[in-house]
Scaffold this motif. Structure first.
Motif: not given
Length: 174
Positions: A159-161, A163-164
């Motif tokens: 569930n990272n963005t 951008t991450e």
């Protein structure tokens, strides 16, 4: 970094195009989406190509365009179609051309959450009921994981963005 070729692969909805644009922006290099590139070259949508000329024609064109991209472009981030790595010798070809192939590994539940919202825009799943979608994704991922796991790097999304995930990729570049 001269002549940097980065390839993103993974299942539909894994964020290849979104993350790819961020990585390309960050590195100030060109972003290419293979499906868009094929549509432009063939002057028709992927769905129309499949419908009028069939999957075999499409897969032949896919490798032709992959060859063209790798032979003519300098630095780029390339987002593949979800099925691209699974046909012919595409994965071997890609890994011979670059040391920077990345599998965006997204779990079934996260893929379901993303894809259920955009089913109408995805011909492969638009006909499925929501309760059939999880099983469809799981079966497909199982079939494709052999090819996806041949990527040089795996980037696990928890569930990272976008951008991450892009930062993780940039930090792993060879």
């Amino acid at each position: 970094m001269k002549n940097l070729k980065i390839v993103l692969l993974g299942y539909m909805g894994s964020g290849k195009s979104t993350v790819g644009r961020i990585v390309a922006n960050h590195l100030n290099i060109k972003f290419l989406d293979l499906d868009d590139y094929i549509e432009e070259g063939e002057a028709m949508s992927i769905a129309s190509i499949f419908e009028t000329k069939g999957e075999i024609y499409f897969r032949k064109k896919e490798i032709e365009y992959l060859n063209k991209i790798f032979s003519s472009e300098d630095s780029f981030v390339l987002s593949l179609g979800g099925g691209t790595p699974c046909f012919g010798t595409n994965m071997t070809f890609i890994n011979e051309k670059t040391a920077n192939s990345f599998y965006l590994n997204v779990g079934i539940n996260e893929l379901f959450d993303r894809l259920v919202k955009e089913k109408s825009h995805r011909p492969m799943i638009s006909h499925l009921q929501d309760e059939e979608l999880t099983e469809f994704i799981g079966k497909h991922l199982f079939e494709r994981s052999y090819f996806y796991n041949q990527a040089h790097q795996k980037v696990k999304s928890n569930n990272n963005t976008p951008t991450e995930i892009a930062e993780m990729i940039v930090n792993k570049l060879v």
